[in-house]
Enzyme design. Structure first.
Site, PDB file in Angstrom:
ATOM      1  N   ARG A  67     -10.559   3.334  -3.280  1.00  0.00           N
ATOM      2  CA  ARG A  67     -10.180   2.499  -2.020  1.00  0.00           C
ATOM      3  C   ARG A  67      -9.853   3.571  -1.039  1.00  0.00           C
ATOM      4  NH1 ARG A  67      -5.630  -1.175  -3.686  1.00  0.00           N
ATOM      5  NH2 ARG A  67      -7.139  -2.193  -4.900  1.00  0.00           N
TER       6      ARG A  67
ATOM      7  N   ARG B 207       1.499   1.322   1.186  1.00  0.00           N
ATOM      8  CA  ARG B 207      -0.109   1.381   0.819  1.00  0.00           C
ATOM      9  C   ARG B 207      -0.559   1.225   2.355  1.00  0.00           C
ATOM     10  NH1 ARG B 207      -1.645  -1.176  -3.883  1.00  0.00           N
ATOM     11  NH2 ARG B 207      -0.490  -0.512  -5.475  1.00  0.00           N
TER      12      ARG B 207
ATOM     13  N   LYS C  24       4.625  -0.706  -5.594  1.00  0.00           N
ATOM     14  CA  LYS C  24       3.948  -0.561  -4.421  1.00  0.00           C
ATOM     15  C   LYS C  24       4.885  -1.329  -3.309  1.00  0.00           C
ATOM     16  CE  LYS C  24       1.198  -4.540  -5.858  1.00  0.00           C
ATOM     17  NZ  LYS C  24      -0.144  -5.424  -6.148  1.00  0.00           N
TER      18      LYS C  24
ATOM     19  N   LYS D 166       4.265  -2.755   0.739  1.00  0.00           N
ATOM     20  CA  LYS D 166       3.604  -3.041   1.778  1.00  0.00           C
ATOM     21  C   LYS D 166       4.038  -3.394   3.179  1.00  0.00           C
ATOM     22  CE  LYS D 166       0.322  -5.376  -1.783  1.00  0.00           C
ATOM     23  NZ  LYS D 166      -0.494  -6.361  -2.221  1.00  0.00           N
TER      24      LYS D 166
ATOM     25  N   CYS E  54     -11.455 -12.705  -4.188  1.00  0.00           N
ATOM     26  CA  CYS E  54     -10.835 -11.397  -4.517  1.00  0.00           C
ATOM     27  C   CYS E  54     -12.076 -11.040  -5.390  1.00  0.00           C
ATOM     28  CB  CYS E  54      -9.688 -11.388  -5.178  1.00  0.00           C
ATOM     29  SG  CYS E  54     -10.036 -11.957  -7.145  1.00  0.00           S
TER      30      CYS E  54
ATOM     31  N   CYS F 211     -12.627  -6.043 -11.831  1.00  0.00           N
ATOM     32  CA  CYS F 211     -11.178  -5.989 -11.964  1.00  0.00           C
ATOM     33  C   CYS F 211     -10.614  -6.207 -13.440  1.00  0.00           C
ATOM     34  CB  CYS F 211     -10.535  -7.178 -10.954  1.00  0.00           C
ATOM     35  SG  CYS F 211      -8.799  -6.840 -11.303  1.00  0.00           S
TER      36      CYS F 211
ATOM     37  N   CYS G 285      -6.850 -14.126 -10.923  1.00  0.00           N
ATOM     38  CA  CYS G 285      -5.654 -13.994 -11.575  1.00  0.00           C
ATOM     39  C   CYS G 285      -4.558 -14.355 -10.664  1.00  0.00           C
ATOM     40  CB  CYS G 285      -5.520 -12.734 -12.286  1.00  0.00           C
ATOM     41  SG  CYS G 285      -4.679 -11.262 -11.287  1.00  0.00           S
TER      42      CYS G 285
ATOM     43  N   CYS H  23      -4.180 -11.354  -4.988  1.00  0.00           N
ATOM     44  CA  CYS H  23      -4.612 -10.090  -3.873  1.00  0.00           C
ATOM     45  C   CYS H  23      -5.299 -10.677  -2.553  1.00  0.00           C
ATOM     46  CB  CYS H  23      -5.680  -9.324  -4.548  1.00  0.00           C
ATOM     47  SG  CYS H  23      -5.117  -8.419  -5.768  1.00  0.00           S
TER      48      CYS H  23
HETATM   49 FE1  SF4 Z   1      -7.974  -8.594  -9.734  1.00  0.00          FE
HETATM   50 FE2  SF4 Z   1      -6.209 -10.459  -9.761  1.00  0.00          FE
HETATM   51 FE3  SF4 Z   1      -6.293  -9.035  -7.443  1.00  0.00          FE
HETATM   52 FE4  SF4 Z   1      -8.358 -10.825  -8.217  1.00  0.00          FE
HETATM   53  S1  SF4 Z   1      -6.113 -11.362  -7.862  1.00  0.00           S
HETATM   54  S2  SF4 Z   1      -8.780  -8.466  -7.886  1.00  0.00           S
HETATM   55  S3  SF4 Z   1      -8.500 -10.807 -10.370  1.00  0.00           S
HETATM   56  S4  SF4 Z   1      -5.847  -8.271  -9.683  1.00  0.00           S
END
Ligand code: SF4
Length: 575
Positions: free
Chosen positions: A83, A152, A217, A219, A437, A443, A482, A486
């Site tokens: 990244r 970050r 982290k 932000k 995401c 991931c 998940c 993100c």
């Molecule tokens: Fe991975 Fe969860 Fe972030 Fe999606 S929301 S990128 S599944 S950590």
């Protein structure tokens, strides 16, 4: 300030997590990373995996092939995500072209815009990691602290409006980003072959972070009220510049935002930052140090799931937080000034204010690639080569081509169309504002698909909106594999959160402007049933929504019980 400041005020007797011991023993984030990268093989140790994050990389494996390979007793296909940290998402054309080359030379041929205005590469093999990081640095960018227990990438209003407000925001974002970099030279020694000792040890003491860095982290986002594209309240530290005419009056400071949570762990939850102070322009750096110090010293170093600043804020209370921050800052705070956050549409053609134009190019899931008739990557490369436009990437996963001379508008429009790139004005607001995401197959935390199902979900949702005469409404749909959120799943109108393979939790009731969290309507709903469930709600919203009321606003007004009743009645009527 004592040398070992990190977590100095963690309550006595707190059992620290393994990550804390690892950071402490890492000699400034070095560990055995250099040796492991030189050793060959396709994987790194658990310790190296943890330390690599601070240098901008996660080890991943191809989740699509993992099960079959396990059955064949073969090793997983390990690969690395890398990244790039770039405050405010700004890239020159030369930098973009450097990153574009990297995608072919070292990664899987795609470029991924992140929801924090970074660029991410996937599919980098272990032996390619060091050359890939060197290639990033060759463009005068870095991957330092794009991940890890540090500050970050600093997000900032992406709109390339050439006025004092936006110039100041970017300057602040860059200054904060630079100041909050670790002092350790580990990154330069491991990845860029700097001779150890080139920078004296005394200059590498982590005076800000301490030897164990942050509990997790941190932000930061900075913007103005008229542009909340960055979802400023989702940050640990949200900064909103308040202008009075041509004068920067100061900054509203909001603390304790963060959207990650864990299913079935009610002590973890998403939270929006609380506006806590208004400070004059000259106080910003002092304030940032104070807030980061609060996280460093009082964050939970025993349980990483609860190691975010938001839990310090809730556990100790806002009065305590304000008093503690005032103590570090050295003055009493004025209360935060009233502000109304808005989200502008920055896609399509816009005037920059200096006679030039910017073009916002919508990019589904931020994935820049060539795929059949869509030759987005080729188009952006050609534009960067031919015209040299700077590019800004946005927290909505899109790219803004900047500094376009008005007479070049027709050529650029034609070039993108020839490459199969859809113009923003041909897309529904839903498609423009949907975020997904990466999730599977890269991931490691993904429970369900997100990016790969985004086109299907958008098409299904567009069908429903058309059915109910809502195609022109701005609705934000956010999909994650998940609960980590993100793509800021809990602040939009609709959130789909991966629950278990094939099932999502359905969230509604946030607002388009990012000022209210959504709530969970269903905990577990089969992917195939998600849009069936939304159908009667969209029908009722079309019939009952008040002028200017967004879908999330209507869901919030109707409430959980009201929505459940409608969904169940619709289900009963259809069986
Ligand atoms: Fe991975 Fe969860 Fe972030 Fe999606 S929301 S990128 S599944 S950590």
């Amino acid at each position: 300030m004592p040398d070992d400041i990190s977590g100095a005020l963690t309550p006595p007797g707190t059992k620290r997590s393994g990550a804390e011991a690892l950071k402490l023993a890492s000699r400034g984030l070095r560990g055995r990373l250099a040796e492991e990268l030189a050793e060959g093989g396709i994987q790194v140790s658990e310790d190296a995996y943890q330390l690599l994050k601070f240098h901008g990389s996660y080890e991943q494996f191809d989740r699509d092939t993992a099960t079959a390979r396990k059955q064949q007793k073969l090793e997983k296909e390990y690969q690395f995500m890398l990244r790039v940290r770039m405050p405010g998402g700004r890239l020159t054309a030369a930098q973009y072209l450097g990153l574009d080359r990297l995608a072919d030379d070292h990664a899987n041929g795609t470029i991924r815009i992140t929801s924090r205005q970074g660029i991410q590469f996937h599919g980098i093999l272990k032996g390619e990691l060091k050359p890939a990081i060197a290639a990033v640095n060759h463009t005068l960018l870095t991957t330092i602290c794009a991940c890890g227990d540090v500050s970050r990438n600093v997000t900032a209003s992406p709109a390339p409006i050439r006025d004092a407000r936006h110039e100041r925001l970017l300057a602040d974002a860059r200054e904060l980003s630079e100041l909050l970099k670790p002092k350790s030279r580990a990154y330069y020694e491991i990845f860029l072959d700097e001779t150890p000792g080139f920078v004296p040890e005394a200059e590498q003491v982590e005076t800000l972070y301490g030897p164990t860095y942050l509990p997790r982290k941190f932000k930061i986002g900075i913007t103005v009220p008229e542009d909340n594209t960055i979802d400023v309240l989702s940050n640990d530290l949200g900064i909103v510049a308040i202008w009075e005419g041509d004068r920067l009056a100061g900054y509203n400071i909001a603390v304790g935002g963060g959207l990650g949570m864990t299913h079935n762990k009610p002590r973890t939850y998403p939270r929006l930052a609380s506006p806590i102070a208004f400070i004059p322009p000259g106080g910003l750096l002092r304030m940032v140090h104070a807030v980061m110090g609060l996280h460093r010293d009082f964050g939970d170093r025993g349980d990483r799931r609860r190691a975010r600043l938001k839990y310090v804020v809730d556990d100790r209370g806002l009065d305590w937080v304000r008093a503690t921050l005032e103590d570090s800052y050295g003055e009493a705070f004025e209360p935060a000034r009233p502000m109304t956050l808005e989200v502008p549409d920055i896609l399509g053609w816009h005037e920059q204010g200096d006679g030039r134009l910017w073009l916002g190019v919508p990019i589904a899931s931020g994935r820049i690639l060539d795929d059949g008739p869509l030759r987005l990557r080729s188009a952006l490369r050609l534009i960067a080569q031919r015209y040299g436009y700077p590019i800004t990437v946005t927290p909505q996963h899109d790219a803004l081509l900047c500094d376009i001379a008005p007479e070049q508008r027709a050529e650029v429009t034609a070039l993108l169309a020839e490459h199969g790139v859809a113009a923003a004005e041909t897309m529904t607001p839903l498609a423009r504002f949907t975020l997904a995401c990466p999730a599977l197959p890269t991931c490691g935390l993904a429970l369900t698909e997100a990016e790969r199902l985004q086109p299907k979900h958008v098409a299904q949702m567009e069908g429903l909106l058309a059915k109910h005469g809502l195609s022109d409404r701005r609705i934000s749909l956010r999909i994650t594999g998940c609960p980590n959120g993100c793509v800021r799943t809990y602040t939009g109108d609709i959130g789909l959160v991966g629950r278990m393979p094939g099932y999502y939790a359905l969230y509604v009731g946030g607002d388009f402007e990012g000022t209210r969290l959504s709530f969970r309507l269903f905990d577990r709903i089969a992917e195939a049933a998600v849009f069936e469930t939304l159908d009667p709600l969209l029908r009722d919203y079309a019939a009952e929504g008040q002028p200017g009321e967004g879908f999330g606003d209507w869901c919030n007004r109707t409430g959980l019980e009201g929505l459940l009743g409608r969904a169940w009645r619709a289900q009963a009527a259809s069986t």
